[in-house]
Design a protein around this motif. Structure first.
Motif, mmCIF file in Angstrom:
data_model
loop_
_atom_site.group_PDB
_atom_site.id
_atom_site.type_symbol
_atom_site.label_atom_id
_atom_site.label_comp_id
_atom_site.label_asym_id
_atom_site.label_seq_id
_atom_site.Cartn_x
_atom_site.Cartn_y
_atom_site.Cartn_z
ATOM 1 N N TYR A 89 0.836 -1.112 0.008
ATOM 2 C CA TYR A 89 0.096 -0.034 0.052
ATOM 3 C C TYR A 89 0.866 1.185 0.143
ATOM 4 C CZ TYR A 89 1.318 0.315 5.128
ATOM 5 O OH TYR A 89 1.804 0.067 6.131
ATOM 6 N N ALA A 90 0.287 2.135 -0.243
ATOM 7 C CA ALA A 90 1.113 3.593 -0.417
ATOM 8 C C ALA A 90 1.071 4.560 0.747
ATOM 9 C CB ALA A 90 0.703 4.406 -1.906
ATOM 10 N N LEU A 91 2.149 5.076 1.102
ATOM 11 C CA LEU A 91 1.994 5.945 2.418
ATOM 12 C C LEU A 91 3.099 6.945 2.136
ATOM 13 C CD1 LEU A 91 0.725 6.722 5.089
ATOM 14 C CD2 LEU A 91 2.400 5.351 6.138
ATOM 15 N N TRP A 92 2.588 8.363 1.905
ATOM 16 C CA TRP A 92 3.625 9.566 1.781
ATOM 17 C C TRP A 92 4.645 9.234 0.773
ATOM 18 C CZ3 TRP A 92 1.200 13.112 3.677
ATOM 19 C CH2 TRP A 92 0.534 13.180 4.661
ATOM 20 N N ARG A 163 -6.753 10.863 1.135
ATOM 21 C CA ARG A 163 -5.666 9.909 0.292
ATOM 22 C C ARG A 163 -4.665 10.728 -0.381
ATOM 23 N NH1 ARG A 163 -11.262 7.674 -2.633
ATOM 24 N NH2 ARG A 163 -11.893 6.250 -0.679
ATOM 25 N N LEU A 164 -4.413 11.972 0.227
ATOM 26 C CA LEU A 164 -3.126 12.518 -0.075
ATOM 27 C C LEU A 164 -2.027 11.925 0.526
ATOM 28 C CD1 LEU A 164 -4.297 16.451 -0.210
ATOM 29 C CD2 LEU A 164 -3.247 15.269 -2.102
ATOM 30 N N ALA A 165 -2.460 11.318 1.653
ATOM 31 C CA ALA A 165 -1.360 10.418 2.597
ATOM 32 C C ALA A 165 -0.580 9.522 1.611
ATOM 33 C CB ALA A 165 -1.937 10.110 3.708
ATOM 34 N N ALA A 166 -1.244 9.190 0.670
ATOM 35 C CA ALA A 166 -0.478 7.919 -0.331
ATOM 36 C C ALA A 166 0.552 8.834 -1.005
ATOM 37 C CB ALA A 166 -1.756 7.466 -1.099
ATOM 38 N N TYR A 167 0.453 10.162 -1.146
ATOM 39 C CA TYR A 167 1.578 10.864 -2.055
ATOM 40 C C TYR A 167 2.616 11.642 -1.251
ATOM 41 C CZ TYR A 167 -1.493 10.139 -6.213
ATOM 42 O OH TYR A 167 -2.205 9.428 -7.111
ATOM 43 N N PRO A 214 0.331 6.712 -6.709
ATOM 44 C CA PRO A 214 0.847 7.562 -5.583
ATOM 45 C C PRO A 214 2.194 6.893 -5.183
ATOM 46 C CG PRO A 214 -0.928 5.812 -4.942
ATOM 47 C CD PRO A 214 -0.930 6.047 -6.482
ATOM 48 N N ALA A 215 2.442 5.804 -5.287
ATOM 49 C CA ALA A 215 3.764 4.990 -4.704
ATOM 50 C C ALA A 215 4.689 5.025 -5.629
ATOM 51 C CB ALA A 215 3.490 3.667 -3.852
ATOM 52 N N THR A 216 6.241 5.202 -5.119
ATOM 53 C CA THR A 216 7.209 4.730 -5.884
ATOM 54 C C THR A 216 7.947 3.880 -5.859
ATOM 55 O OG1 THR A 216 8.501 6.361 -4.508
ATOM 56 C CG2 THR A 216 7.624 7.585 -6.276
#
Length: 217
Positions: A89-92, A163-167, A214-216
């Motif tokens: 999952y994506a986080l920041w 959902r900005l917390a994924a970016y 969102p995630a790298t």
């Protein structure tokens, strides 16, 4: 002006990591940015006139964030050499994996992201309101599917997508500045973008980032 890139070191309080090297690059931008690459290396971008002392201060202030993300990158690399990786999952802006192999539901992710934005938002507001030059009367967090944020200028109220917390963190900075600017100028005209530029120097790059996953890796 000196070299465009140099290396600084951050002590993260984790003996396993030691002093983490960070490649710092001077660029034509307004904000200081930080990210961890897929190989676990840490890079930072700073405005041209940022001193090494200011860059070191910025990195030291984010030592906990660096330690967490570098450790997670190392864990994922270890997983890739062993058992099949757990769900991601994506986080920041970084890809995370659950420790127990559980696949987070959409509701669980929204709750996680809500907590993260709730924690980060007060600091972002404190930085962005003086730069934009306006104060919002109220802030709300929502899980929205088609907007990163919205506002009601007449009431001075702003809503932010959890959902900005994924970016990456700079995306939250940008959306906060964007919605604050709308309290002054409702339309997306030249005046509006000039107001946003008071706080965000790389608006176009961040808008492009928000159109990507969102995630790298």
């Amino acid at each position: 002006m000196g070299s465009t890139s140099y290396t600084l070191y951050v002590r993260c309080g984790d003996e396993r990591l030691g002093a983490v090297p960070v490649c710092v690059t001077r660029k034509r931008l307004r904000n200081l940015n930080l990210r961890v690459r897929g190989d676990g290396s840490v890079v930072a971008s700073v405005p041209w006139r940022t001193s090494r002392a200011r860059a070191q201060e910025f990195l030291d202030a984010h030592a906990g964030w660096i330690a967490e993300h570098v450790s997670r990158k190392a864990e994922r690399q270890a997983e890739s050499r062993g058992a099949a990786p757990s769900p991601a999952y994506a986080l920041w802006g970084c890809e995370h994996r659950t420790a127990d192999g559980h696949t987070p539901t959409a509701a669980e992710l929204d709750e996680l992201w809500r907590r993260e934005v709730e924690r980060a938002l007060p600091g972002v507001i404190a930085r962005m309101e003086p730069l934009v030059g306006v104060h919002a009367s109220s802030w709300q967090l929502r899980a929205m599917s088609s907007r990163w944020g919205s506002c009601t200028p007449a009431r001075g109220s702003i809503r932010i997508n959890v959902r900005l917390a994924a970016y990456p963190p700079e995306c939250l900075d940008y959306v906060v500045a964007h919605e604050l600017a709308h309290l002054i100028e409702p339309s997306h005209n030249a005046r509006f973008h000039a107001i946003v530029a008071r706080a965000i120097g790389n608006e176009r790059a961040i808008r492009a980032r928000l159109r990507q996953p969102p995630a790298t890796a």
